[in-house]
Design a protein around this motif. Structure first.
Motif, PDB file in Angstrom:
ATOM      1  N   TRP A   1       0.814  -1.217   0.000  1.00  6.69           N
ATOM      2  CA  TRP A   1       0.000   0.000   0.000  1.00  6.69           C
ATOM      3  C   TRP A   1       0.847   1.266   0.000  1.00  6.69           C
ATOM      4  O   TRP A   1       0.495   2.279   0.567  1.00  6.69           O
ATOM      5  CB  TRP A   1      -0.976   0.022   1.187  1.00  6.69           C
ATOM      6  CG  TRP A   1      -1.705  -1.264   1.296  1.00  6.69           C
ATOM      7  CD1 TRP A   1      -2.584  -1.768   0.415  1.00  6.69           C
ATOM      8  CD2 TRP A   1      -1.569  -2.226   2.316  1.00  6.69           C
ATOM      9  NE1 TRP A   1      -3.015  -3.001   0.822  1.00  6.69           N
ATOM     10  CE2 TRP A   1      -2.398  -3.312   1.991  1.00  6.69           C
ATOM     11  CE3 TRP A   1      -0.799  -2.294   3.501  1.00  6.69           C
ATOM     12  CZ2 TRP A   1      -2.506  -4.438   2.791  1.00  6.69           C
ATOM     13  CZ3 TRP A   1      -0.905  -3.414   4.294  1.00  6.69           C
ATOM     14  CH2 TRP A   1      -1.749  -4.479   3.938  1.00  6.69           C
ATOM     15  N   GLY A   2       2.020   1.197  -0.628  1.00  2.00           N
ATOM     16  CA  GLY A   2       2.769   2.420  -0.898  1.00  2.00           C
ATOM     17  C   GLY A   2       3.533   3.019   0.252  1.00  2.00           C
ATOM     18  O   GLY A   2       3.965   4.162   0.175  1.00  2.00           O
ATOM     19  N   GLY A   3       3.712   2.264   1.319  1.00  2.00           N
ATOM     20  CA  GLY A   3       4.474   2.811   2.434  1.00  2.00           C
ATOM     21  C   GLY A   3       5.973   2.623   2.221  1.00  2.00           C
ATOM     22  O   GLY A   3       6.406   1.919   1.307  1.00  2.00           O
ATOM     23  N   LEU A   4       6.775   3.297   3.047  1.00  4.17           N
ATOM     24  CA  LEU A   4       8.217   3.094   3.008  1.00  4.17           C
ATOM     25  C   LEU A   4       8.637   2.764   4.428  1.00  4.17           C
ATOM     26  O   LEU A   4       8.340   3.524   5.361  1.00  4.17           O
ATOM     27  CB  LEU A   4       8.919   4.369   2.534  1.00  4.17           C
ATOM     28  CG  LEU A   4      10.394   4.197   2.225  1.00  4.17           C
ATOM     29  CD1 LEU A   4      10.576   3.503   0.897  1.00  4.17           C
ATOM     30  CD2 LEU A   4      11.087   5.532   2.202  1.00  4.17           C
ATOM     31  N   SER A   5       9.302   1.620   4.605  1.00  2.00           N
ATOM     32  CA  SER A   5       9.625   1.275   5.982  1.00  2.00           C
ATOM     33  C   SER A   5      11.006   1.801   6.334  1.00  2.00           C
ATOM     34  O   SER A   5      11.958   1.680   5.569  1.00  2.00           O
ATOM     35  CB  SER A   5       9.540  -0.233   6.194  1.00  2.00           C
ATOM     36  OG  SER A   5      10.529  -0.886   5.463  1.00  2.00           O
ATOM     37  N   VAL A   6      11.071   2.436   7.497  1.00  2.00           N
ATOM     38  CA  VAL A   6      12.328   2.975   8.000  1.00  2.00           C
ATOM     39  C   VAL A   6      12.492   2.483   9.429  1.00  2.00           C
ATOM     40  O   VAL A   6      11.544   2.006  10.045  1.00  2.00           O
ATOM     41  CB  VAL A   6      12.343   4.512   7.974  1.00  2.00           C
ATOM     42  CG1 VAL A   6      12.322   5.025   6.560  1.00  2.00           C
ATOM     43  CG2 VAL A   6      11.183   5.071   8.763  1.00  2.00           C
ATOM     44  N   VAL A   7      13.716   2.624   9.940  1.00  2.00           N
ATOM     45  CA  VAL A   7      13.987   2.133  11.282  1.00  2.00           C
ATOM     46  C   VAL A   7      13.361   3.083  12.305  1.00  2.00           C
ATOM     47  O   VAL A   7      13.395   4.300  12.132  1.00  2.00           O
ATOM     48  CB  VAL A   7      15.506   2.043  11.505  1.00  2.00           C
ATOM     49  CG1 VAL A   7      15.813   1.535  12.899  1.00  2.00           C
ATOM     50  CG2 VAL A   7      16.124   1.137  10.468  1.00  2.00           C
TER      51      VAL A   7
ATOM     52  N   ARG B   1       8.383  14.253   7.052  1.00  2.00           N
ATOM     53  CA  ARG B   1       7.645  13.120   7.597  1.00  2.00           C
ATOM     54  C   ARG B   1       8.473  12.325   8.594  1.00  2.00           C
ATOM     55  O   ARG B   1       7.925  11.760   9.535  1.00  2.00           O
ATOM     56  CB  ARG B   1       7.175  12.208   6.471  1.00  2.00           C
ATOM     57  CG  ARG B   1       6.320  12.963   5.492  1.00  2.00           C
ATOM     58  CD  ARG B   1       5.243  12.157   4.906  1.00  2.00           C
ATOM     59  NE  ARG B   1       4.294  11.688   5.927  1.00  2.00           N
ATOM     60  CZ  ARG B   1       3.205  11.002   5.623  1.00  2.00           C
ATOM     61  NH1 ARG B   1       2.938  10.720   4.374  1.00  2.00           N
ATOM     62  NH2 ARG B   1       2.387  10.599   6.553  1.00  2.00           N
ATOM     63  N   ALA B   2       9.782  12.290   8.389  1.00  2.00           N
ATOM     64  CA  ALA B   2      10.602  11.523   9.320  1.00  2.00           C
ATOM     65  C   ALA B   2      10.795  12.273  10.629  1.00  2.00           C
ATOM     66  O   ALA B   2      10.960  11.671  11.684  1.00  2.00           O
ATOM     67  CB  ALA B   2      11.960  11.207   8.701  1.00  2.00           C
ATOM     68  N   ARG B   3      10.753  13.598  10.562  1.00  2.00           N
ATOM     69  CA  ARG B   3      11.016  14.370  11.777  1.00  2.00           C
ATOM     70  C   ARG B   3       9.838  14.332  12.732  1.00  2.00           C
ATOM     71  O   ARG B   3      10.014  14.381  13.938  1.00  2.00           O
ATOM     72  CB  ARG B   3      11.330  15.822  11.420  1.00  2.00           C
ATOM     73  CG  ARG B   3      12.753  16.009  10.957  1.00  2.00           C
ATOM     74  CD  ARG B   3      12.928  17.391  10.462  1.00  2.00           C
ATOM     75  NE  ARG B   3      12.895  18.337  11.565  1.00  2.00           N
ATOM     76  CZ  ARG B   3      13.972  18.894  12.058  1.00  2.00           C
ATOM     77  NH1 ARG B   3      15.142  18.620  11.546  1.00  2.00           N
ATOM     78  NH2 ARG B   3      13.891  19.740  13.042  1.00  2.00           N
TER      79      ARG B   3
ATOM     80  N   ALA C   1      17.969  10.578  11.834  1.00  2.00           N
ATOM     81  CA  ALA C   1      19.174   9.885  12.272  1.00  2.00           C
ATOM     82  C   ALA C   1      19.037   8.381  12.118  1.00  2.00           C
ATOM     83  O   ALA C   1      20.032   7.668  12.044  1.00  2.00           O
ATOM     84  CB  ALA C   1      19.464  10.244  13.714  1.00  2.00           C
ATOM     85  N   ALA C   2      17.794   7.884  12.053  1.00  2.00           N
ATOM     86  CA  ALA C   2      17.609   6.440  11.927  1.00  2.00           C
ATOM     87  C   ALA C   2      17.825   5.970  10.496  1.00  2.00           C
ATOM     88  O   ALA C   2      17.988   4.795  10.242  1.00  2.00           O
ATOM     89  CB  ALA C   2      16.210   6.056  12.395  1.00  2.00           C
TER      90      ALA C   2
ATOM     91  N   SER D   1      18.650   6.371  20.140  1.00  2.00           N
ATOM     92  CA  SER D   1      19.186   5.210  19.422  1.00  2.00           C
ATOM     93  C   SER D   1      18.072   4.561  18.626  1.00  2.00           C
ATOM     94  O   SER D   1      16.894   4.842  18.839  1.00  2.00           O
ATOM     95  CB  SER D   1      19.790   4.209  20.404  1.00  2.00           C
ATOM     96  OG  SER D   1      18.780   3.422  20.958  1.00  2.00           O
ATOM     97  N   GLU D   2      18.484   3.689  17.721  1.00  2.00           N
ATOM     98  CA  GLU D   2      17.500   2.960  16.939  1.00  2.00           C
ATOM     99  C   GLU D   2      16.717   2.038  17.858  1.00  2.00           C
ATOM    100  O   GLU D   2      17.202   1.637  18.901  1.00  2.00           O
ATOM    101  CB  GLU D   2      18.217   2.134  15.873  1.00  2.00           C
ATOM    102  CG  GLU D   2      18.915   2.985  14.850  1.00  2.00           C
ATOM    103  CD  GLU D   2      19.891   2.170  14.024  1.00  2.00           C
ATOM    104  OE1 GLU D   2      20.354   1.130  14.524  1.00  2.00           O
ATOM    105  OE2 GLU D   2      20.175   2.572  12.892  1.00  2.00           O
ATOM    106  N   MET D   3      15.481   1.702  17.425  1.00  2.00           N
ATOM    107  CA  MET D   3      14.692   0.800  18.243  1.00  2.00           C
ATOM    108  C   MET D   3      14.955  -0.631  17.803  1.00  2.00           C
ATOM    109  O   MET D   3      15.119  -0.911  16.624  1.00  2.00           O
ATOM    110  CB  MET D   3      13.221   1.132  18.095  1.00  2.00           C
ATOM    111  CG  MET D   3      12.796   2.220  19.052  1.00  2.00           C
ATOM    112  SD  MET D   3      11.034   2.266  19.189  1.00  2.00           S
ATOM    113  CE  MET D   3      10.717   3.719  18.254  1.00  2.00           C
ATOM    114  N   PHE D   4      14.948  -1.509  18.771  1.00  2.00           N
ATOM    115  CA  PHE D   4      15.196  -2.915  18.467  1.00  2.00           C
ATOM    116  C   PHE D   4      14.039  -3.777  18.954  1.00  2.00           C
ATOM    117  O   PHE D   4      13.493  -3.534  20.030  1.00  2.00           O
ATOM    118  CB  PHE D   4      16.491  -3.373  19.141  1.00  2.00           C
ATOM    119  CG  PHE D   4      17.709  -2.783  18.516  1.00  2.00           C
ATOM    120  CD1 PHE D   4      18.277  -3.359  17.396  1.00  2.00           C
ATOM    121  CD2 PHE D   4      18.275  -1.625  19.025  1.00  2.00           C
ATOM    122  CE1 PHE D   4      19.390  -2.811  16.813  1.00  2.00           C
ATOM    123  CE2 PHE D   4      19.385  -1.065  18.437  1.00  2.00           C
ATOM    124  CZ  PHE D   4      19.953  -1.665  17.321  1.00  2.00           C
TER     125      PHE D   4
END
Lengths: 466, 480
Positions: A226-232, A311-313, A331-332, A240-243
């Motif tokens: 459905w047109g999404g973009l997956s990011v961390v 959108r990322a911010r 940053a992710a 920090s990044e999520m795990f």
């Protein structure tokens, strides 16, 4: 023909740009100074980095100005600005080193810090020693992107996990940085050779377009349904990044961004398609159309970058792997961001070539000289690559008890080594010069970039640290 | 027939030693190893994840072809051997020529050579000897040791430096073979495994990667292990105090940390992991008689250990549950991490033989704490920790390191050390006048060498000038 065009231009005095850039630097420094007075701490790392950014940006503007007008005084001031930026950058590196107690190679942030420093040093060397004055037009924007990226990444000194506490690691990473910087230089020189070797603009057009296609295809590997973009996902408190669990990152899906990226991919691919059709039908008019398409693609790429930034911010997004909404951050996704930015830069550089080719040709060293310097740079890069791999193997042997375990980063480092070994063999035993050698040098750098970014981004492995 | 075979053999040889084959092989290696980084590899991936990533049919095909374990597949090994053969063949094919070139340097240039050499200069001289002496002195000044070569009826000069650089490329190729050799030795005779030890435990059994066990001729004992943390809780250091034991004797002791292994008899022990075993080592508690103001008594009990409290009463640690949960009238443990511990003590009277179940904490339905003649309080838990040791035996690694060092030296010579040669020949022209023919050749870095050559020429010219000014007398001794 080329001469005639040059003479038509008004004799540029060049003071305007210098004064403007100078005023800009002074203004920004003054603003920064006000901030410093408020906080009372002059020589901390972020201030130094900020100063470096200002000077590099000034240098970049002047180098670009030189690239466009060919006014010699621009270069003088540009290298002055580079020197100043380098001084601030050196201060930041030293501060970091002192603060962390180890050389700054442990995280992506620290590596970028060192990489930008190396790049600035190499730019000055290339300019002073080899007389390649316009090189700053390419390297300074890269340095600026590097410093901007650094502002987004987590900066706190985090302690080294046991596996990284080794002198050999520092040796390994230092060599890697030097080798990769030398490869980057050989790449820039090979491109300049192709300009001097009268390679057609259309070929550059096709390559630029191909590069853009590569970048957006890379980004679209994260295309979701459905047109999404997956990011961390990004944890703002811990920076920090999520795990999900150890070593498994949590991906969140930004809706609709995938469609936008797909659209940009199509527009970016348009010049290439037009070029192919133009070649097949021998229709020169299509090339003009392709150049216009590049212009449109730049605008759309900027839109994509802005939308991505916005959108990322802000915003909370769902994840496919876990319940609830999560935040993300620029940053992710450092690789997506650098991909977008370098896509724009490469298109802009193509425009520079398209509009100012005669000036560039006048300013660059001769094709033979560039060919020779490219070879020399690779002669420096290759032993460094060899030693880097050896130091890495030695370190791995001391830490994990195995000097070679075929993990993707290792394997790709070996592939890089083989490609450059191939270049040297073809050049020395088969006498490859000129175009073919330049293509090979470019191929080598593409592989280097894949080893550096692609492997971390696309392939799993032991090199989780970098 | 014999001729046919011989020609076939020659064809194979030519194919092996040609650079084209080399390049094709290298490209194949590149493509296959790239494939090995893209397709998930069995040795480093969970079987479940392989199942998830590929459909059964695809997985079956990948497995059959060997793409799920590229770097250990027979065809990859065969390819590496073929590359080695190719390097060897190419080196043998080219070596004799290079060796001839190296062993018998070209010292006296003939007419054709003199005409064809790109870097050369003719300097007018008065006679043969003046020219030779001037060239000799100039070469000395530049740090060369020129030698006089007898030509048919006169002398000429030859000077060179770094002749070894002509052979450097063979050093590099040989070092590559040395590295391959080491790798093959390790692949055939090396092994890697894992040993898990708790404090005080010793073992001579190594669990290998493929699930088999290997018995070492000696044992390794752990005398202590620990972890140090940074202020934020991330691990800073893991250490283990190890001893090598053979026939009851300690042969070697070392404290190993990550990055600093213990080496004994070609077997190396690396600090790989550290963590709780979930088993209790000692439970520290205090005991006090329930009746009267008795003193507190400190106890330390391991699992199933018995301590006496007075001549009549003993206490035994019957059970320790690191993470207890009560359900359906049973006590279960949820995990091995110490989250919610419970201890079961058995207080026994010798006279009556009566047992009392004392639970810490007092679990309803199990604890008979009120009936116990003693009250117990838990003070501390000492949990057992294990240290994980990665064990490896790599008999070929010395060849690898030697190869790496050779390659470093070889590459330095290949890229940065040029074989430079100078010749000086006095020539009698047709008109009876003499000229000194000076020529030079370098196998790399032409521009720097041309600079050097110009320097030599100007030195010779300056030398000739001073000689012309100084009376002939002073010149004579230097000739003799």
């Amino acid at each position: 023909m080329a001469r005639a065009r040059v003479e038509q231009q008004p004799a540029a005095t060049g003071t305007t740009l210098i004064v403007m850039v100078g005023l800009g630097i002074a203004f920004l420094l003054f603003m920064a100074f006000l901030n410093v007075v408020k906080s009372g701490n002059l020589l901390n790392e972020s201030n130094l980095l900020y100063a470096a950014l200002i000077f590099y940006a000034g240098a970049g503007a002047l180098y670009l100005g030189f690239g466009v007008t060919g006014t010699d005084s621009y270069v003088r001031f540009a290298s002055l600005a580079t020197w100043a930026g380098l001084a601030a950058n050196t201060g930041a590196v030293a501060h970091r080193w002192y603060e962390a107690g180890h050389p700054p190679f442990a995280s992506i942030y620290e590596m970028l810090l060192s990489f930008v420093w190396t790049l600035a040093v190499l730019t000055l060397i290339a300019e002073k020693k080899f007389g390649v004055k316009v090189i700053g037009t390419v390297t300074m924007p890269v340095a600026i992107v590097g410093v901007v990226l650094m502002q987004l990444l987590r900066t706190d000194v985090h302690p080294l996990v046991p596996a990284l506490q080794s002198t050999w690691l520092h040796v390994h990473v230092t060599l890697a940085m030097l080798a990769y910087a030398a490869c980057a230089l050989s790449f820039a020189l090979a491109l300049m050779f192709l300009i001097q070797d009268k390679m057609q603009n259309e070929t550059f057009l096709a390559t630029t377009s191909l590069f853009g296609i590569g970048v957006y295809l890379g980004i679209l590997t994260r295309f979701e349904n459905w047109g999404g973009l997956s990011v961390v996902g990004w944890n703002a408190q811990e920076k920090s990044e999520m795990f999900l669990q150890r070593g498994v990152r949590l991906f969140v899906v930004i809706p609709d961004l995938g469609w936008l990226m797909l659209l940009v991919l199509l527009v970016v691919a348009a010049p290439f398609a037009l070029y192919i059709v133009g070649r097949v039908r021998k229709n020169e008019a299509l090339f003009t159309l392709a150049n216009r398409a590049v212009f449109v693609s730049i605008l759309l790429q900027i839109v994509a970058l802005l939308v991505f930034l916005l959108r990322a911010r802000a915003g909370q997004y769902p994840s496919l792997d876990a319940e609830g909404l999560y935040a993300t951050s620029l940053a992710a996704s450092p690789f997506i961001l650098s991909g977008l930015v370098s896509g724009i830069f490469s298109s802009l550089l193509y425009l520079l070539l398209l509009w100012r080719r005669p000036d560039l040709e006048r300013l660059l060293p001769t094709a033979e000289a560039l060919d020779r310097i490219t070879y020399k740079t690779i002669c420096i890069a290759f032993p460094l690559l060899t030693l880097m791999i050896a130091a890495g193997a030695y370190w791995a042997n001391r830490t994990w008890g195995s000097y070679w375990s075929w993990d993707p980063k290792e394997t790709w480092a070996a592939i890089t080594w083989l490609v450059y070994a191939g270049y040297l063999h073809m050049r020395i035993t088969r006498g490859w010069r000129g175009r073919r050698a330049a293509y090979f040098a470019i191929l080598g750098f593409v592989v280097v970039m894949f080893t550096f970014f692609g492997v971390t981004y696309l392939l799993p492995g032991l090199h989780a640290y970098a | 027939m014999a001729v046919h075979i011989r020609s076939l053999r020659r064809k194979i040889w030519q194919a092996l030693s040609s650079i084209k084959t080399g390049v094709v092989l290298l490209i194949t290696v590149v493509v296959l190893s790239a494939a090995g980084t893209i397709v998930l590899q069995r040795p480093v991936t969970d079987p479940d994840e392989m199942q998830r990533a590929y459909s059964p049919q695809v997985l079956r095909i990948l497995d059959a072809v060997g793409l799920t374990d590229v770097f250990h597949a027979w065809w990859f090994v065969a390819l590496m051997i073929l590359v080695s053969l190719c390097i060897i063949a190419a080196s043998i094919e080219r070596f004799p020529n290079a060796w001839r070139y190296y062993a018998r340097p070209y010292k006296s240039p003939d007419k054709t050579f003199r005409r064809a050499l790109p870097i050369q200069k003719q300097i007018p001289i008065a006679d043969e000897e003046t020219g030779l002496v001037a060239a000799e002195r100039s070469l000395h000044e530049l740090g060369f040791k020129p030698e006089r070569v007898v030509q048919s009826n006169h002398f000429s000069l030859f000077a060179e430096r770094n002749r070894i650089s002509e052979m450097a490329v063979y050093i590099v190729h040989a070092s590559l073979l040395l590295i391959f050799f080491g790798g093959i030795v390790d692949a055939l005779w090396g092994w890697r495994g894992f040993v898990k030890l708790t404090q005080g435990q010793q073992s001579s059994l190594v669990e290998l990667r493929d699930g088999k066990q290997k018995s070492l001729p000696f044992a390794v004992r752990c005398d202590g292990a620990g972890q140090e943390n940074y202020a934020d809780g991330t691990p800073k250091k893991w250490w283990s105090q190890l001893a090598v034991v053979r026939n009851g004797q300690d042969l070697q002791r070392k404290e190993i940390v990550v990055n600093d292994p213990l080496v004994y008899g070609g077997v190396r022990f690396y600090q790989a992991s550290y963590g709780p075993t979930g088993k209790l080592e000692k439970l520290l508690l205090t005991a006090r008689a329930s009746s009267g103001p008795g003193e507190k008594k400190d106890l330390a009990l391991g699992l199933n250990e018995i301590a006496s409290l007075d001549p009549d009463t003993t206490v035994q640690l019957a059970e320790f549950i690191p993470d207890y949960v009560v359900s359906d009238g049973q006590v279960y443990t949820r995990s091995t991490s110490v989250q919610n511990p419970a201890a079961h003590l058995l207080v026994t009277s010798r006279k009556s033989g009566k047992h009392v179940n004392f639970w810490l904490p007092a679990l309803e339905g199990f604890a008979e704490n009120a009936q116990s003649p003693y009250e117990f309080e838990a003070v501390d838990l000492k949990m057992g920790y294990f240290t994980g040791l990665e064990v490896s035996h790599e008999p070929g690694q010395w060849a690898v390191w030697a190869g790496v060092i050779c390659m470093g030296i070889g590459l330095t010579f290949v890229f940065y050390v040029a074989h430079t040669r100078f010749w000086a020949v006095p020539v009698r022209e047709a008109n009876g006048k003499y000229t000194l023919w000076v020529g030079g050749l370098a196998n790399r870095n032409r521009e720097a060498f041309e600079e050097r050559f110009r320097e030599l020429v100007s030195k010779i010219e300056a030398e000739l000038k001073t000689q012309a000014e100084v009376p002939a007398r002073t010149r004579v001794p230097s000739i003799a």
